[in-house]
Structure formats: C-alpha cells, structure tokens
Design a protein around this motif. Structure first.
Motif, short mmCIF file in Angstrom:
data_model
loop_
_atom_site.label_atom_id
_atom_site.label_comp_id
_atom_site.label_asym_id
_atom_site.label_seq_id
_atom_site.Cartn_x
_atom_site.Cartn_y
_atom_site.Cartn_z
N ASP A 51 -4.32 6.30 -1.43
CA ASP A 51 -3.80 6.81 -2.51
C ASP A 51 -4.27 8.35 -2.53
N PHE A 52 -5.39 8.56 -2.03
CA PHE A 52 -5.80 10.04 -2.11
C PHE A 52 -5.20 10.60 -0.80
N ILE A 53 -4.79 10.05 0.24
CA ILE A 53 -4.11 10.76 1.29
C ILE A 53 -2.78 10.91 0.54
N ASP A 54 -2.10 9.99 0.05
CA ASP A 54 -0.84 10.22 -0.51
C ASP A 54 -0.82 11.55 -1.45
N GLU A 55 -1.98 11.73 -2.33
CA GLU A 55 -1.88 12.97 -3.29
C GLU A 55 -2.25 14.18 -2.38
N LEU A 56 -2.79 14.15 -1.27
CA LEU A 56 -3.25 15.42 -0.53
C LEU A 56 -1.69 15.80 0.24
N ALA A 65 2.17 2.30 8.65
CA ALA A 65 2.29 1.50 9.81
C ALA A 65 1.66 1.92 11.06
N VAL A 66 1.56 3.39 11.25
CA VAL A 66 0.81 3.92 12.37
C VAL A 66 -0.59 3.33 12.44
N VAL A 67 -1.52 3.27 11.10
CA VAL A 67 -2.77 3.09 11.11
C VAL A 67 -2.98 1.60 11.48
N ALA A 68 -1.97 0.84 10.96
CA ALA A 68 -2.05 -0.73 11.17
C ALA A 68 -1.80 -0.99 12.56
N GLY A 69 -0.97 -0.38 13.24
CA GLY A 69 -0.99 -0.44 14.67
C GLY A 69 -1.96 -0.27 15.55
N LEU A 70 -2.54 1.02 15.30
CA LEU A 70 -3.91 1.55 16.10
C LEU A 70 -4.83 0.64 15.80
N LEU A 71 -5.21 0.01 14.63
CA LEU A 71 -6.08 -0.87 14.22
C LEU A 71 -6.14 -1.89 14.81
N ARG A 98 7.04 8.38 -0.38
CA ARG A 98 6.58 7.04 -0.23
C ARG A 98 6.88 6.86 1.23
N LYS A 99 7.86 7.09 1.64
CA LYS A 99 8.32 6.78 2.89
C LYS A 99 7.15 7.43 4.20
N GLU A 100 6.73 8.51 3.75
CA GLU A 100 5.82 9.19 4.62
C GLU A 100 4.25 8.45 4.42
N ILE A 101 4.03 7.96 3.60
CA ILE A 101 2.71 7.01 3.36
C ILE A 101 3.06 5.85 4.23
N GLU A 102 4.18 5.37 3.73
CA GLU A 102 4.49 3.78 4.60
C GLU A 102 4.57 4.12 5.91
N GLU A 103 5.01 5.32 6.61
CA GLU A 103 4.88 5.38 7.96
C GLU A 103 3.55 5.64 8.32
N LEU A 104 2.73 6.36 7.74
CA LEU A 104 1.38 6.47 8.03
C LEU A 104 0.69 5.14 7.99
#
Length: 246
Positions: free
Chosen positions: A202-207, A118-124, A110-116
C-alpha cells in the motif's frame, strides 16, 4: 506654365508686328531666334517641375519599398513560423494530455502494483527455503564430494595423478562450501526483504502515485512554457496587422 505660354504669345505677336517691316531674310532669322528663345524660356521654367515630377515617383517608390515591402516580408515570415510551429505545438498538447491521463488513470496504477506483486512473488518463490536457489549449493557440494570418492577408488590413474586430482577436488569442495554459505546468507536476506515488500504494498503504491504525479507536473510545466512562447509570437503577429506608419 500657362502664364509663360501667354507671355510668349504676346511677345511673339509684338515681334511679328515689328518683323513685318524687315526684309525676308531678317524675318527668317528673327523667327529662328524667337523660337529658340521661347523654347529655352519654357524649359528653364518647367525644368524644376519636370525634374521634380520625374524624380518624385522614384523617391516615393524607394520610400514605399522601405515602408511597405519590408514590413510585409517580416509579417509573412512570422506567419510562416507560426504555421510551422502550431502543428508541433498541437501534437505536444495531445501527447501531454495523453501522458497526464495515463498517469492519473487508476487502472494503470493498479496494473503497476499488480506487476510488482507478481515480480516479488516470483522472486520470493525462487529464494524461499525450498526454492531453486537453496538447492544450488547442495547440488554443487554433492557433485564435488562424489568426485572425491570416485577418484579415490579409481584405479586408472597413477598414484601421483590421483593425488593431484584429489587435491584439486578437495580445494573445489572447500571453496564450494564457502560459496554455498555466502549464497545461503544472501538468499535469506533477500527473501526477508521481499516479504517486507509484500507487507508494504500500500505504501509502495502511494509512492508510485507520487512519482507519477511529479512526472505529470513536469509535463504541465513544459507545456505551459511552450504555450507562452507561442502566445508571444502570436501577439507580435497581431500587432503587425496594420498598415505601415499607422
């Protein structure tokens, strides 16, 4: 050996009875000869036994050295190898267990997906329509166009100098316009991809979980190979727990 001594005594007595009739000098000579004969007889009979008795311990020592010392040294060598290898194996077991625990930890995933996220939101935010990137081209164009106007009205330069500077800024403004268009196109494409990424969390989390499970599987297989190797060495050591020749 006893028979030889008894026989020697019998011969000695017979010879002594016979020698009593001889003269003293002859008796002395006969005694010397008798003693030498008895000694030679005893040595000739006992020689092979003495030699065998003297040589047998050496031969046994040689065989004992080959049968006892060499296997013991080999066994001790195996023990030392195991003593050196087992601490490393224990450390790798602990590391493998810790790695697998981390890979299967829901909180870590969960921490990894939250970090991702946050990164996406900052870039966006940076590449959105009103973000930092969208303003860069406008600022550069405004600066170039402002320089053109100021140089056209600047009386400090000679006509040929002013014309040279104006040509340079016209070229820069034209290239900046093309660069701004390219940047705007790249910005919009990247922003669209980031928005798509946000909708597929969700799909990325599963991957990501599949990747972590794959890594855990590799750790387990490596640990299995190391444990089997240690088992082979231990079997060899246990097989040596017996006296040589048994």
């Amino acid at each position: 050996m006893l028979r030889l001594v008894v026989s020697g005594l019998v011969v000695s007595r017979s010879f002594a009875a016979m020698a009593s009739r001889l003269r003293p000098v002859a008796m002395l000579a006969a005694a010397v000869v008798l003693s030498a004969g008895l000694m030679l007889t005893a040595l000739s009979a006992a020689g092979p036994a003495v030699a065998q008795a003297a040589g047998q311990p050496q031969a046994q020592t040689g065989r004992g050295g080959a049968d006892a010392v060499t296997p013991v040294e080999e066994y001790a060598k195996q023990v030392e190898e195991l003593k050196k290898g087992y601490p490393d194996l224990g450390k790798r077991i602990e590391e493998s267990a810790r790695t697998i625990d981390e890979m299967s930890d829901v909180g870590t995933a969960r921490k990894e997906i939250e970090e991702l996220r946050a990164v996406v939101a900052g870039l966006l935010g940076a590449v959105s329509d009103n973000g930092t990137v969208s303003q860069l081209g406008a600022k550069a164009l405004a600066h170039g166009r402002g320089k053109l106007k100021s140089i056209e009205q600047d009386a400090r330069f000679k006509p040929e100098e002013r014309e040279f500077l104006l040509d340079q800024w016209r070229r820069l403004v034209a290239e900046t316009e093309r660069a701004t268009e390219d940047l705007e196109s790249a910005r919009k494409e990247f922003a669209d991809l980031l928005r798509t990424l946000q909708t597929r969390e969700d799909f990325i989390d599963e991957l990501m979980q599949v990747r972590r499970a794959t890594e855990a599987l590799a750790v387990m297989r490596n640990l299995t190979r190391e444990i089997r190797d240690a088992s082979s060495k231990l079997k060899s050591l246990i097989g040596g727990l017996k006296p040589p020749g048994v």
